[in-house]
Scaffold this motif. Structure first.
Motif, PDB file in Angstrom:
ATOM      1  N   ARG A 127     -40.670   1.864 -34.786  1.00 37.75           N
ATOM      2  CA  ARG A 127     -41.847   1.515 -35.096  1.00 37.75           C
ATOM      3  C   ARG A 127     -42.783   0.340 -34.295  1.00 37.75           C
ATOM      4  NH1 ARG A 127     -43.703  -3.219 -39.324  1.00 37.75           N
ATOM      5  NH2 ARG A 127     -45.441  -2.489 -39.217  1.00 37.75           N
ATOM      6  N   ALA A 128     -41.837  -0.914 -33.843  1.00 36.08           N
ATOM      7  CA  ALA A 128     -42.207  -1.200 -32.855  1.00 36.08           C
ATOM      8  C   ALA A 128     -42.505  -1.214 -31.551  1.00 36.08           C
ATOM      9  CB  ALA A 128     -41.130  -2.440 -32.572  1.00 36.08           C
TER      10      ALA A 128
ATOM     11  N   GLY B  61     -44.708 -11.310 -40.866  1.00 38.53           N
ATOM     12  CA  GLY B  61     -45.827 -11.860 -41.767  1.00 38.53           C
ATOM     13  C   GLY B  61     -46.877 -11.825 -42.357  1.00 38.53           C
TER      14      GLY B  61
ATOM     15  N   ALA C 212     -39.297  -5.364 -37.382  1.00 40.13           N
ATOM     16  CA  ALA C 212     -39.434  -4.272 -37.810  1.00 40.13           C
ATOM     17  C   ALA C 212     -39.002  -2.926 -36.872  1.00 40.13           C
ATOM     18  CB  ALA C 212     -41.231  -3.647 -37.358  1.00 40.13           C
ATOM     19  N   ALA C 213     -38.533  -2.368 -37.030  1.00 42.46           N
ATOM     20  CA  ALA C 213     -37.466  -1.093 -36.299  1.00 42.46           C
ATOM     21  C   ALA C 213     -37.987  -1.258 -35.130  1.00 42.46           C
ATOM     22  CB  ALA C 213     -37.141   0.394 -36.704  1.00 42.46           C
TER      23      ALA C 213
ATOM     24  N   LEU D 113     -49.350  -9.022 -36.816  1.00 40.12           N
ATOM     25  CA  LEU D 113     -47.877  -8.872 -37.239  1.00 40.12           C
ATOM     26  C   LEU D 113     -46.820  -9.356 -37.047  1.00 40.12           C
ATOM     27  CD1 LEU D 113     -48.582  -6.203 -33.416  1.00 40.12           C
ATOM     28  CD2 LEU D 113     -48.148  -6.074 -36.129  1.00 40.12           C
TER      29      LEU D 113
ATOM     30  N   ASP E 246     -43.770  -7.584 -34.034  1.00 43.36           N
ATOM     31  CA  ASP E 246     -44.365  -6.836 -34.877  1.00 43.36           C
ATOM     32  C   ASP E 246     -42.018  -6.561 -34.382  1.00 43.36           C
ATOM     33  OD1 ASP E 246     -44.464  -4.998 -36.684  1.00 43.36           O
ATOM     34  OD2 ASP E 246     -44.425  -3.110 -35.562  1.00 43.36           O
ATOM     35  N   HIS E 247     -41.263  -6.650 -33.258  1.00 44.36           N
ATOM     36  CA  HIS E 247     -39.915  -5.957 -33.978  1.00 44.36           C
ATOM     37  C   HIS E 247     -39.537  -6.892 -34.043  1.00 44.36           C
ATOM     38  CE1 HIS E 247     -36.433  -4.389 -32.327  1.00 44.36           C
ATOM     39  NE2 HIS E 247     -36.068  -5.803 -32.137  1.00 44.36           N
TER      40      HIS E 247
END
Length: 125
Positions: A42-43, A94, A38-39, A91, A33-34
């Motif tokens: 959030r990750a 995208g 993503a921030a 994840l 996710d990172h």
């Protein structure tokens, strides 16, 4: 006389395996996710929540997995593997929903087939 020590259980226990699998899966989810942009907060949240969900599911399924008949065992293993892989693909970078679903279905078919063909039938008493 006649009393024997209980046999030692070797290998990783269900709880230990569930915690390890949850931690590794959560780490993979957080990093994917990172890496997809993503921030960090959030990750981290995605990783912790996904790791907890996987650990709980593994603990619940792991306790009953060996007593299931062959077909339900194959379905449970396929569903867990397919859902986990589809979420990881969703994840990463995208990825499209279609690609995630296709990956999950293909892995579920492979794991279900392998589990169904490689597990021994239950013993008759």
């Amino acid at each position: 006389m006649g009393q024997h020590a209980a046999p030692r259980r070797t290998g990783v226990g269900t709880r230990t395996g569930a915690v390890l699998l949850g931690a590794l899966y959560g780490l993979a989810c957080g990093l994917l996710d990172h890496g997809a942009g993503a921030a960090a907060g959030r990750a981290l949240t995605v990783g912790v929540v996904a790791g907890l969900v996987v650990a709980v599911v593994t603990l619940v399924v792991g306790r009953r997995f060996r007593v299931l008949p062959r077909l339900p065992r194959a379905v449970v293993a396929a569903a867990c593997a397919g859902a986990g892989a589809a979420f990881l693909v969703a994840l990463s970078d995208g990825g499209s929903t279609g690609r995630a679903v296709l990956t999950g279905v293909l892995l579920a078919l492979a794991v279900g087939t392998a589990t169904l063909t490689l597990t021994a039938p239950p013993r008759r008493r």
